[in-house]
Design an enzyme around this catalytic site. Structure first.
Site, PDB file in Angstrom:
ATOM      1  N   ASN A  41      -9.195  -1.162   9.429  1.00 16.89           N
ATOM      2  CA  ASN A  41      -9.206   0.235   9.914  1.00 16.89           C
ATOM      3  C   ASN A  41     -10.346   0.467  10.913  1.00 16.89           C
ATOM      4  O   ASN A  41     -10.206   1.227  11.856  1.00 16.89           O
ATOM      5  CB  ASN A  41      -9.302   1.307   8.813  1.00 16.89           C
ATOM      6  CG  ASN A  41      -9.475   0.792   7.434  1.00 16.89           C
ATOM      7  OD1 ASN A  41     -10.024  -0.285   7.251  1.00 16.89           O
ATOM      8  ND2 ASN A  41      -9.014   1.552   6.468  1.00 16.89           N
ATOM      9  N   CYS A  42     -11.455  -0.242  10.689  1.00 11.29           N
ATOM     10  CA  CYS A  42     -12.620  -0.021  11.552  1.00 11.29           C
ATOM     11  C   CYS A  42     -12.359  -0.487  12.985  1.00 11.29           C
ATOM     12  O   CYS A  42     -13.075  -0.101  13.915  1.00 11.29           O
ATOM     13  CB  CYS A  42     -13.842  -0.729  10.968  1.00 11.29           C
ATOM     14  SG  CYS A  42     -14.098  -0.320   9.243  1.00 11.29           S
ATOM     15  N   THR A 271     -13.759   5.170 -14.483  1.00 15.42           N
ATOM     16  CA  THR A 271     -13.524   6.610 -14.466  1.00 15.42           C
ATOM     17  C   THR A 271     -13.744   7.144 -15.889  1.00 15.42           C
ATOM     18  O   THR A 271     -14.159   6.385 -16.780  1.00 15.42           O
ATOM     19  CB  THR A 271     -12.073   6.911 -14.037  1.00 15.42           C
ATOM     20  OG1 THR A 271     -11.199   6.394 -15.036  1.00 15.42           O
ATOM     21  CG2 THR A 271     -11.751   6.284 -12.691  1.00 15.42           C
ATOM     22  N   GLY A 280     -14.352   3.020  -3.588  1.00 16.28           N
ATOM     23  CA  GLY A 280     -14.102   3.328  -2.172  1.00 16.28           C
ATOM     24  C   GLY A 280     -14.229   4.795  -1.813  1.00 16.28           C
ATOM     25  O   GLY A 280     -14.948   5.561  -2.447  1.00 16.28           O
TER      26      GLY A 280
HETATM   27  C1  LIG Z   1     -10.506   4.617  12.392  1.00 16.76           C
HETATM   28  C2  LIG Z   1     -11.470   4.239  11.332  1.00 16.76           C
HETATM   29  C3  LIG Z   1     -12.635   3.571  11.671  1.00 16.76           C
HETATM   30  C4  LIG Z   1     -13.549   3.217  10.695  1.00 16.76           C
HETATM   31  N1  LIG Z   1     -14.691   2.563  11.076  1.00 16.76           N
HETATM   32  C5  LIG Z   1     -15.586   2.211  10.133  1.00 16.76           C
HETATM   33  C6  LIG Z   1     -16.738   1.480  10.481  1.00 16.76           C
HETATM   34  O1  LIG Z   1     -16.933   1.122  11.649  1.00 16.76           O
HETATM   35  N2  LIG Z   1     -17.627   1.179   9.504  1.00 16.76           N
HETATM   36  C7  LIG Z   1     -17.416   1.532   8.206  1.00 16.76           C
HETATM   37  O2  LIG Z   1     -18.252   1.216   7.351  1.00 16.76           O
HETATM   38  N3  LIG Z   1     -16.314   2.210   7.836  1.00 16.76           N
HETATM   39  C8  LIG Z   1     -15.403   2.556   8.763  1.00 16.76           C
HETATM   40  N4  LIG Z   1     -14.272   3.219   8.388  1.00 16.76           N
HETATM   41  C9  LIG Z   1     -14.116   3.605   6.969  1.00 16.76           C
HETATM   42  C10 LIG Z   1     -13.569   2.465   6.139  1.00 16.76           C
HETATM   43  O3  LIG Z   1     -12.425   1.958   6.741  1.00 16.76           O
HETATM   44  C11 LIG Z   1     -13.287   2.988   4.744  1.00 16.76           C
HETATM   45  O4  LIG Z   1     -14.495   3.433   4.187  1.00 16.76           O
HETATM   46  C12 LIG Z   1     -12.670   1.954   3.827  1.00 16.76           C
HETATM   47  O5  LIG Z   1     -11.489   1.440   4.359  1.00 16.76           O
HETATM   48  C13 LIG Z   1     -12.383   2.588   2.447  1.00 16.76           C
HETATM   49  O6  LIG Z   1     -11.733   1.680   1.634  1.00 16.76           O
HETATM   50  P1  LIG Z   1     -10.771   2.186   0.480  1.00 16.76           P
HETATM   51  O7  LIG Z   1     -10.232   0.976  -0.184  1.00 16.76           O
HETATM   52  O8  LIG Z   1     -11.443   3.208  -0.321  1.00 16.76           O
HETATM   53  O9  LIG Z   1      -9.601   2.954   1.239  1.00 16.76           O
HETATM   54  P2  LIG Z   1      -8.625   2.439   2.372  1.00 16.76           P
HETATM   55  O10 LIG Z   1      -9.132   1.223   3.032  1.00 16.76           O
HETATM   56  O11 LIG Z   1      -8.331   3.618   3.226  1.00 16.76           O
HETATM   57  O12 LIG Z   1      -7.297   2.044   1.584  1.00 16.76           O
HETATM   58  C14 LIG Z   1      -6.611   2.974   0.803  1.00 16.76           C
HETATM   59  C15 LIG Z   1      -5.125   2.589   0.787  1.00 16.76           C
HETATM   60  O13 LIG Z   1      -4.535   3.163  -0.348  1.00 16.76           O
HETATM   61  C16 LIG Z   1      -3.194   3.492  -0.049  1.00 16.76           C
HETATM   62  N5  LIG Z   1      -2.749   4.488  -1.030  1.00 16.76           N
HETATM   63  C17 LIG Z   1      -3.238   5.740  -1.231  1.00 16.76           C
HETATM   64  N6  LIG Z   1      -2.582   6.343  -2.244  1.00 16.76           N
HETATM   65  C18 LIG Z   1      -1.661   5.465  -2.695  1.00 16.76           C
HETATM   66  C19 LIG Z   1      -0.664   5.518  -3.725  1.00 16.76           C
HETATM   67  N7  LIG Z   1      -0.533   6.588  -4.484  1.00 16.76           N
HETATM   68  N8  LIG Z   1       0.104   4.436  -3.900  1.00 16.76           N
HETATM   69  C20 LIG Z   1      -0.041   3.332  -3.138  1.00 16.76           C
HETATM   70  N9  LIG Z   1      -0.943   3.245  -2.147  1.00 16.76           N
HETATM   71  C21 LIG Z   1      -1.742   4.283  -1.935  1.00 16.76           C
HETATM   72  C22 LIG Z   1      -3.296   4.043   1.373  1.00 16.76           C
HETATM   73  O14 LIG Z   1      -2.034   3.943   2.023  1.00 16.76           O
HETATM   74  C23 LIG Z   1      -4.363   3.136   1.978  1.00 16.76           C
HETATM   75  O15 LIG Z   1      -3.780   2.088   2.726  1.00 16.76           O
HETATM   76  C24 LIG Z   1     -13.307   3.554   9.343  1.00 16.76           C
HETATM   77  C25 LIG Z   1     -12.123   4.218   8.991  1.00 16.76           C
HETATM   78  C26 LIG Z   1     -11.212   4.548   9.963  1.00 16.76           C
HETATM   79  C27 LIG Z   1      -9.956   5.266   9.569  1.00 16.76           C
END
Ligand SMILES: Cc1cc2nc3c(=O)[nH]c(=O)nc-3n(C[C@H](O)[C@H](O)[C@H](O)COP(=O)(O)OP(=O)(O)OC[C@H]3O[C@@H](n4cnc5c(N)ncnc54)[C@H](O)[C@@H]3O)c2cc1C
Length: 546
Positions: A41-42, A271, A280
């Site tokens: 995503n980054c 939790t 996350g």
């Molecule tokens: C454009 C962009 C640029 C970024 N740049 C940076 C950066 O440069 N540096 C940095 O540190 N961070 C950056 N981030 C933030 C970083 O990507 C996030 O902090 C990180 O991805 C969070 O991880 P996560 O696993 O919590 O969520 P995510 O990586 O967002 O993954 C969550 C996933 O869960 C899925 N999901 C949700 N609900 C359900 C459900 N009920 N059933 C099945 N699937 C589900 C979603 O579809 C999603 O794909 C950026 C984010 C974006 C959008």
């Protein structure tokens, strides 16, 4: 053991692969409602400009590669609809076939991320308004705005700035609207001022202190109405005003939600239901410095927490997450801006007393070609505890903030920073690293050898003390721009001129970046004068004024 994971990107994919490395025995299923797992995503903003040319470079893993290497059962286009905590089951929907089925678990991990905030403004559903969260969002922006020339980006955080930069790199015309008085909320106004200046240089029009109220899709274009009574007509809008934790599943399952509206977890990432972990962007964490609950939607915490959860599920709760510092960095054209820990704004909000030392140094030896100056700001308390640091410059910023983040987590104080023995050869550094120098400056301030005043307190200080403003730069620098009312004595002529100065007066000294001011300060104090220096010098002063 059967372990289910909701969300297959940063936290979810990290946990899953670690789970497999720890044991071949467990059944691990990842449910991902989108088409892609483990994507970058980054990297999304950089494909918009073509900086990351190949779209597929953003797809780090596929369900097939995760099956082959890690024996993981990855189900994309599969949404988890609800959690039945008593039966330890989830209901799941295959979004392609519509089939709904139940899957039982021994342990469940939630890593559903966060959703872009979309306030219920009039006109918000226009298809000319885009958010950027995943690959389909990026594809849509690339495909649908190919012929658009004018963009309004709403929000001056990381994503807004990265998208704005990449649109400009792609030859588009961009205006950025930001409700606050600065972009890049993790840093303070003084450091953000460098970004403001760079935006101006690059033709990115910043509209600060102004918010969006509503939109009007006019067919060919869209009108963005602002709360100052004006409006902007544009081809497309990128909405990047922050994200909110994805908590629907957790709330419906009766899991506790924290004060910041993220899922509440303990230090083992459990939790309120001990068989359900969460990581996350969806969770709230304790800030490493002051232990206050915060939302820190960044990739490092998600990855770290994913690994900790995997370890705790397989090995029993042994590993604790110690809190987030929020270390972050932005590339903005030639500039890098980075920070770690708490900033001044937050410390002020909580009424925590602090001091700052701002130093400006080259990223490597000045005599070696290509040296770039960076401004490094260290924030600490009266005992030398490091609260945070921020830096801006064209090179070497990441290294210094990473060193200070390491120092904080190693419980070092500002007194330890001069002790950090760095690698040195002219192409890489100076024999005194900017972090060492910041440590010396902080030490001088704490020992009372150097008194500093910040730009935002400068005029009050001058008025209260009836201070003489003394510019110790060369006369050429002085004539190129100086603080109103300053007198000019080049630091090299200062000793010879001391007899003309009044020991009953207070002197507010500045030079360009701080070093000559410090030397002047020592000369004056060693000769019985009271002298106070402007933090960051004229360089910082001129940035915050413009
Ligand atoms: C454009 C962009 C640029 C970024 N740049 C940076 C950066 O440069 N540096 C940095 O540190 N961070 C950056 N981030 C933030 C970083 O990507 C996030 O902090 C990180 O991805 C969070 O991880 P996560 O696993 O919590 O969520 P995510 O990586 O967002 O993954 C969550 C996933 O869960 C899925 N999901 C949700 N609900 C359900 C459900 N009920 N059933 C099945 N699937 C589900 C979603 O579809 C999603 O794909 C950026 C984010 C974006 C959008």
């Amino acid at each position: 053991m059967k372990i289910l994971i909701v969300g297959g990107v940063a936290g979810g994919a990290t946990a899953a692969t670690r789970l497999r490395r720890l044991s071949e025995e467990n059944e691990v299923i990842i449910f991902e409602k989108g088409q892609y797992v483990s994507f970058a995503n980054c990297g999304l903003p950089y494909h918009i400009s073509g900086t990351i040319d190949k779209r597929d470079a953003l797809l780090l893993q596929t369900p097939e590669s995760l099956k082959e290497r890690y024996n993981l059962d990855v189900r994309v286009f599969t949404e988890v609809l609800s959690i039945y905590t008593v039966d330890k089951k989830v209901s799941v929907k295959n979004l392609q076939t519509g089939e709904i089925y139940l899957e039982n678990y021994d342990k469940l991990l939630l890593s559903p991320g966060a959703e872009p905030i979309k306030p219920p403004f009039e006109g918000i559903d226009s298809d000319k308004i885009y958010t950027l969260k995943n690959i389909p969002d990026m594809d849509k922006i690339v495909a649908k705005t190919k012929n658009a020339q004018n963009f309004v980006v709403v929000g001056g955080g990381f994503i807004g700035l990265e998208v704005a930069e990449n649109l400009i790199e792609a030859g588009k015309s961009v205006k950025l609207v930001e409700l606050g008085n600065q972009v890049m909320a993790p840093v303070d106004f003084d450091i953000a001022s460098f970004v403001h200046e760079k935006a101006k240089q690059k033709g990115l029009e910043l509209l600060l202190n102004v918010g969006v109220e509503k939109f009007n899709d006019k067919g060919e274009t869209i009108e963005v109405f602002l709360n100052n009574g004006t409006s902007l007509e544009t081809d497309a809008v990128i909405l990047a005003i922050g994200v909110k934790p994805e908590t629907k599943l957790a709330i419906e399952a009766g899991l506790e939600i924290g004060e910041t509206r993220g899922i509440l977890v303990n230090e083992f990432m459990q939790t309120s239901n001990p068989d359900i972990y969460a990581v996350g962007d969806a969770i709230e964490v304790a800030h490493y410095i002051n232990n206050k609950k915060v939302l820190i939607p960044l990739a490092w915490p998600a990855n770290r927490q994913g690994r900790i959860v995997a370890d705790n599920i397989v090995l029993g709760n042994q590993y604790k997450y110690t809190g987030s510092l929020g270390s972050s960095i932005l590339k903005f054209f030639e500039l890098s801006v980075a920070s770690t820990g708490l900033n001044e704004k937050t410390l002020k909000k909580f009424g925590i007393p602090y001091k700052t030392a701002i130093v400006t140094r080259g990223h490597h030896a000045g005599y070696y070609p290509g040296a770039k100056n960076m401004v490094l700001k260290l924030i600490f308390d009266e005992n030398g505890k490091i609260f945070g640091a921020q830096a801006v410059g064209e090179a070497g910023v990441d290294k210094r903030i990473d060193v200070i983040a390491t120092a904080i987590k190693g419980n070092l104080t500002v007194y330890d920073l001069p002790e950090i023995e760095i690698t040195y050869a002219p192409p890489f550094n100076s024999a005194k690293d900017p972090v060492n120098i910041a440590g010396y400056a902080a030490e001088n301030i704490l020992k009372g050898d150097l008194e500093m005043v910040n730009y935002d307190e400068f005029w009050d200080f001058v008025k209260e003390n009836d201070a003489v403003i003394l510019d110790v730069r060369t006369s050429k620098e002085f004539s190129g721009g100086a603080i109103e009312g300053a007198i000019n004595i080049n630091v090299d002529d200062l000793r010879a001129n001391l007899e003309n100065l009044d020991k009953n007066k207070v002197y507010a000294i500045y030079c360009q970046v701080g070093l000559r001011g410090y030397l002047a300060n020592r000369i004056m104090r060693n000769n019985g004068f009271r002298a106070v220096n402007l933090n960051g010098g004229y360089n910082l002063w001129s940035k915050v004024q413009s």
